[in-house]
Design an enzyme around this catalytic site. Structure first.
Site, PDB file in Angstrom:
ATOM      1  N   GLU A 148       1.981   4.399   7.531  1.00  0.00           N
ATOM      2  CA  GLU A 148       0.920   3.921   6.649  1.00  0.00           C
ATOM      3  C   GLU A 148       0.369   5.089   5.830  1.00  0.00           C
ATOM      4  OE1 GLU A 148       0.260   0.895   6.317  1.00  0.00           O
ATOM      5  OE2 GLU A 148       0.736  -0.160   8.171  1.00  0.00           O
ATOM      6  N   HIS A 159       3.388   1.907   2.115  1.00  0.00           N
ATOM      7  CA  HIS A 159       3.949   2.334   3.397  1.00  0.00           C
ATOM      8  C   HIS A 159       5.472   2.167   3.422  1.00  0.00           C
ATOM      9  CE1 HIS A 159       3.263  -1.937   5.206  1.00  0.00           C
ATOM     10  NE2 HIS A 159       4.556  -1.783   5.084  1.00  0.00           N
ATOM     11  N   ASN A 194       0.825  -1.222   0.000  1.00  0.00           N
ATOM     12  CA  ASN A 194       0.000   0.000   0.000  1.00  0.00           C
ATOM     13  C   ASN A 194       0.855   1.267   0.000  1.00  0.00           C
ATOM     14  OD1 ASN A 194       1.026   0.101   2.562  1.00  0.00           O
ATOM     15  ND2 ASN A 194      -0.940   0.051   3.628  1.00  0.00           N
TER      16      ASN A 194
HETATM   17  C1  F6R Z   1      10.234  -3.099   8.091  1.00  0.00           C
HETATM   18  C2  F6R Z   1       9.405  -2.062   7.517  1.00  0.00           C
HETATM   19  C3  F6R Z   1       8.271  -2.336   6.579  1.00  0.00           C
HETATM   20  C4  F6R Z   1       8.624  -3.278   5.443  1.00  0.00           C
HETATM   21  C5  F6R Z   1       7.462  -3.445   4.483  1.00  0.00           C
HETATM   22  C6  F6R Z   1       7.748  -4.479   3.414  1.00  0.00           C
HETATM   23  O1  F6R Z   1      11.211  -2.550   8.956  1.00  0.00           O
HETATM   24  O2  F6R Z   1       9.661  -0.965   7.829  1.00  0.00           O
HETATM   25  O3  F6R Z   1       7.820  -1.123   6.060  1.00  0.00           O
HETATM   26  O4  F6R Z   1       9.733  -2.772   4.752  1.00  0.00           O
HETATM   27  O5  F6R Z   1       6.299  -3.821   5.179  1.00  0.00           O
HETATM   28  O6  F6R Z   1       7.839  -5.735   4.037  1.00  0.00           O
HETATM   29  P1  F6R Z   1       8.359  -7.012   3.250  1.00  0.00           P
HETATM   30  O7  F6R Z   1       9.788  -6.748   2.921  1.00  0.00           O
HETATM   31  O8  F6R Z   1       8.203  -8.153   4.204  1.00  0.00           O
HETATM   32  O9  F6R Z   1       7.520  -7.123   2.021  1.00  0.00           O
END
Ligand code: F6R
Length: 257
Positions: free
Chosen positions: A143, A138, A136
């Site tokens: 968010e 973030h 999304n």
């Molecule tokens: C983790 C973080 C999150 C992830 C994001 C993607 O420290 O800040 O924003 O980078 O949710 O997560 P993955 O890499 O598991 O798809």
């Protein structure tokens, strides 16, 4: 912004590791910002390999992690503290005192967040920050709708994020409701950013971040304002970017913006 499109996850991990290793060799006492999640795992694996095989030295580095769940101690298997120790810190020669991961058990959370910001400043600010991106848009736990000037603070996790992360817990109800996260403003203060993404599930988010309107509805789009960002994606995550030609990843295509 440099958008680097690679063939697969292995290649984006190696590309990112080369940039980190290069900065570390030039500045052994650099301040490195780190992320958790599945995306940077390949990067950490490659950094461990370079440390073991080529002697990449982490003894003077200082690290700051992006975020942590509120209420989880470092011993909890789903805490980001635990994640970082298992997947990076215990395999390299970084001194314990140089590691900073937000304290999800802090009694005075607001005080902790202020202290975390001051610590980053005390070390001269983050030189290079590693980022993933949510489907999304973030970044860290910022968010959609997060203030683009925000600093380290407590955030309420959205239902969607709790649902997505439920796979790591016994169920959605076990997923913490709050997290400490660096703000978008904090992340923007880093001198360089590396944003990593892999897989078709991130294609819309990467398109929105790199080419969409600058909006708090896609917090990652703020990288368009940053002076030095690398967006490193595999061909699936980069599939919706304009300016790419079919098969461009074969030449490790770089789109300079
Ligand atoms: C983790 C973080 C999150 C992830 C994001 C993607 O420290 O800040 O924003 O980078 O949710 O997560 P993955 O890499 O598991 O798809």
């Amino acid at each position: 912004m440099l958008v680097i499109v690679k063939k697969n996850y292995d290649e984006i991990s190696k590309e990112a590791a080369q940039i980190v290793a290069d900065r570390l060799r030039r500045k052994p006492n650099m301040v490195l910002g780190l992320a958790t999640g599945s995306t940077p795992l390949g990067l950490y694996k490659e950094l461990i390999r370079i440390h073991k095989k080529e002697g990449l030295d982490f003894s003077k580095v200082t690290t700051f992690n992006l975020d942590e769940y509120v209420g989880l101690p470092p011993t909890h298997r789903q805490s980001y503290n635990y994640f970082m120790y298992q997947n990076l810190f215990k395999h390299i020669n970084i001194p314990q005192h140089a590691i900073h991961v937000p304290d999800g058990m802090a009694h005075d959370i607001d005080g902790f967040c202020d202290w975390y910001e001051q610590e980053m400043q005390r070390f001269g600010g983050i030189d290079l920050q590693v980022l993933g991106i949510g489907a999304n848009g973030h970044v860290a736990f910022n968010e959609p709708g997060s203030s683009l000037g925000s600093r380290t603070r407590v955030k309420t996790l959205t239902q969607e994020t709790r649902q997505n992360n439920a796979r790591f817990f016994k169920g959605k109800e076990e997923v913490p409701r709050y997290a400490i996260t660096m703000g978008i403003g904090t992340i923007m203060d880093a001198k360089e950013l590396i944003m990593l993404a892999t897989g078709s599930g991130k294609a819309d988010a990467i398109k929105a971040a790199a080419e969409g309107p600058l909006t708090s509805q896609c917090p990652a789009s703020v990288v368009q304002l940053h002076r030095k960002t690398f967006v490193i994606v595999d061909k699936e995550a980069g599939a919706k970017l304009t300016g790419l030609y079919p098969g461009s990843w074969k030449s490790s295509f770089t789109l300079a913006r």
